[in-house]
Design an enzyme around this catalytic site. Structure first.
Site, PDB file in Angstrom:
ATOM      1  N   ARG A 101       1.093  -0.696   0.147  1.00  9.11           N
ATOM      2  CA  ARG A 101      -0.094   0.039   0.055  1.00  9.11           C
ATOM      3  C   ARG A 101       0.916   1.210   0.086  1.00  9.11           C
ATOM      4  O   ARG A 101       0.491   2.662   0.244  1.00  9.11           O
ATOM      5  CB  ARG A 101      -0.950  -0.025   1.219  1.00  9.11           C
ATOM      6  CG  ARG A 101      -0.599  -0.024   2.365  1.00  9.11           C
ATOM      7  CD  ARG A 101      -1.549  -0.292   3.843  1.00  9.11           C
ATOM      8  NE  ARG A 101      -0.546   0.034   5.018  1.00  9.11           N
ATOM      9  CZ  ARG A 101      -1.019  -0.004   6.092  1.00  9.11           C
ATOM     10  NH1 ARG A 101      -2.853   0.373   6.061  1.00  9.11           N
ATOM     11  NH2 ARG A 101      -0.950  -0.457   7.082  1.00  9.11           N
ATOM     12  N   ARG A 191       5.037   9.639   3.040  1.00  7.11           N
ATOM     13  CA  ARG A 191       5.869   9.581   3.679  1.00  7.11           C
ATOM     14  C   ARG A 191       7.295  10.148   3.539  1.00  7.11           C
ATOM     15  O   ARG A 191       6.696   9.966   2.298  1.00  7.11           O
ATOM     16  CB  ARG A 191       5.579   8.658   4.887  1.00  7.11           C
ATOM     17  CG  ARG A 191       5.791   7.374   4.024  1.00  7.11           C
ATOM     18  CD  ARG A 191       5.919   5.809   4.799  1.00  7.11           C
ATOM     19  NE  ARG A 191       6.400   4.478   3.603  1.00  7.11           N
ATOM     20  CZ  ARG A 191       5.890   2.979   4.736  1.00  7.11           C
ATOM     21  NH1 ARG A 191       5.874   3.511   5.910  1.00  7.11           N
ATOM     22  NH2 ARG A 191       6.011   2.232   3.926  1.00  7.11           N
ATOM     23  N   ASP A 268      11.527  -7.718   6.141  1.00  5.27           N
ATOM     24  CA  ASP A 268      11.283  -6.705   5.548  1.00  5.27           C
ATOM     25  C   ASP A 268      10.439  -5.201   6.297  1.00  5.27           C
ATOM     26  O   ASP A 268       9.632  -3.842   5.598  1.00  5.27           O
ATOM     27  CB  ASP A 268      10.115  -7.795   4.409  1.00  5.27           C
ATOM     28  CG  ASP A 268       8.840  -7.818   6.061  1.00  5.27           C
ATOM     29  OD1 ASP A 268       8.895  -8.793   5.946  1.00  5.27           O
ATOM     30  OD2 ASP A 268       7.623  -7.100   5.884  1.00  5.27           O
TER      31      ASP A 268
END
Length: 513
Positions: A101, A191, A268
């Site tokens: 996402r 971000r 991850d």
């Protein structure tokens, strides 16, 4: 904003899938796939980080920039993409993962030459969404926006947040994975980070035995983000791995300093630059508990509990070592570096605790002192942050029951107070050995111990207000987190109210947080 200055050097350097297809699928032998954000017709800006925008060279936003902030109406120079990576999740190999996402806009370089990558989170599906929709809910987006900024102002390396928008649509989520899905307001945030490269990027390529691409990616990473490494050949890759280990250990120490619990330290979710990344079911520590995990998905094993974060970081680095072995080809070197991780970590950890207690240096006997302190904290259920703020106020004549009664999550009886007195006596004896004055010691403590931390119950209240169209608490929290070593709003500095015990979103969360 200076959106036209955004560039895409990553996709210029590595093999990718240019189909611009968001359908979930495997993409072997490529590192990225071009994909367009879903686009939202009625986005509404909730908050914009003007300081970060100016710092990174994007400048002041105009009204028309809201569409870009929500991933809509993109300029021609932007070619969005998502990256593929792999990882170990809860200790097991998960195979191909990726930006499920998150969608990259690219990167921008400011006037000082600093690189900053920009990505949307919650802007739609990518090939790596694993049958999910790629959306984000307001709840998780507010949590990431505020906590990433809080960590930055605490002085801890982290990704950062530029903007947060309502998308104008609802998203269905089962918050606790208990078969009770419901609609929640959708949101998208931007971000930013110097780089979002993860351990998992290297794991994926190595697992696919694409060793030339692995070397290209490692060279690219060193050239762009580790300029201090000037060696050639295998030595270059050895220094790279040593540096990543050191950065990771230092990050763990900083998490322990402020009481941050990540909650889902899969490989991850580990930054190659030692940044705090992917704010999911995190929590700042309320009552001190080495066995605390904020993540319901992490039960009952508590793999990612507060006290295990250093150990898990080392385990994750073993997986990175396996991925880099085809470049380094020296098993003993990798083992020696990893076995030395604990020495570096514990040395830095104990130096950190010294500063929290106001000791100017580590002395013989301090490790035993710290161990006894940990036992006291857990036995009396003392609040981690508030304990140190009260410790700054103690002297030989202090009324300890009065000082610490609002720091404990249980009632302090006479036996508990006596145990506190015994500890404070030993603490004062240790302080007397300092070569610095009591005033200098307190200043050292104040620089190490935050007065304000972003507790989950505060986030819970803030999210509820935003959902009801109010932003007063959001504005106050942003102000407070900008100066966390001062008590700007005393009402934010207390321990978690008992009414929030066991409330989803306050004490425990899931990976869907």
């Amino acid at each position: 904003m200076n959106i036209k200055n955004i560039k895409q050097p990553f996709i210029e350097n590595f093999p990718g899938d240019f189909s611009n297809n968001p359908i979930q699928r495997n993409t072997p032998k490529v590192l990225f796939a071009t994909v367009a954000p879903a686009g939202f017709s009625q986005p509404e800006l909730i908050v914009f980080n003007k300081d970060l925008s100016e710092e990174t060279g994007l400048g002041t936003p105009e009204k028309e920039d809201i569409s870009f902030l929500a991933g809509s109406d993109l300029p021609e120079n932007i070619r969005p993409y998502a990256t593929a990576y792999a990882g170990h999740q809860f200790g097991s190999w998960a195979g191909q993962l990726g930006d499920g996402r998150a969608i990259f806009a690219g990167e921008i370089i400011n006037n000082l030459g600093k690189r900053t990558e920009i990505q949307w989170k919650g802007a739609g599906a990518t090939p790596y969404s694993r049958h999910a929709d790629g959306r984000a809910v307001l709840r998780s987006s507010v949590r990431e926006y505020l906590m990433s900024e809080a960590m930055h102002h605490l002085g801890i390396l982290t990704t950062r947040a530029l903007s947060l928008c309502f998308t104008g649509e609802n998203v269905v989520r089962d918050m606790m994975y208990n078969g009770n899905p419901k609609e929640e307001k959708g949101a998208v945030m931007i971000r930013m980070a110097e780089s979002f490269l993860r351990f998992g990027h290297f794991e994926l390529i190595s697992a696919q035995k694409e060793y030339k691409t692995l070397q290209d990616l490692t060279d690219f990473t060193i050239q762009n983000y580790f300029p201090q490494i000037i060696s050639e050949g295998i030595q270059k890759y050895k220094e790279f791995f040593e540096t990543v280990c050191r950065k990771t250990a230092n990050l763990m120490v900083e998490w322990y300093r402020v009481g941050f619990v990540h909650g889902v330290m899969n490989t991850d979710n580990m930054s190659i630059l030692g940044l705090t990344i992917d704010y999911g079911p995190y929590s700042m520590m309320d009552e001190y508990d080495l066995n605390f995990t904020p993540n319901t998905t992490d039960l009952p094993g508590r793999r990612y509990a507060f006290g295990k974060q250093g150990q898990i970081a080392q385990w994750n680095l073993w997986q990175l070592a396996n991925a880099l072995y085809p470049l380094i080809k020296d098993e003993k070197f990798l083992e020696d570096v990893l076995n030395n991780f604990g020495n570096h970590f514990w040395g830095a950890h104990d130096q950190m605790l010294c500063k929290k207690f106001g000791f100017e240096e580590l002395l013989d006997g301090d490790e035993e002192f710290f161990t006894n302190w940990q036992g006291l904290m857990q036995e009396l259920r003392l609040d981690y942050t508030l304990f140190f703020k009260q410790l700054e106020k103690t002297d030989i004549d202090s009324d300890l029951r009065f000082l610490f009664e609002n720091v404990s999550y249980t009632q302090l009886d006479d036996e508990s107070v006596n145990k506190l007195k015994d500890f404070i006596g030993k603490y004062n004896a240790r302080l007397s050995v300092n070569s610095i004055s009591k005033e200098e010691s307190i200043e050292l403590m104040k620089k190490s111990n935050p007065a304000f931390i972003l507790r989950n119950y505060l986030l819970f209240e803030c999210i509820e207000e935003i959902e009801n169209g109010k932003t007063e608490m959001l504005d106050k929290l942003i102000m407070a987190l900008k100066d966390p070593y001062q008590e700007i709003y005393p009402e934010f500095s207390g321990k978690r109210p008992s009414g929030y015990d066991g409330i989803s979103g306050c004490s425990m969360l899931s990976c869907s947080s």
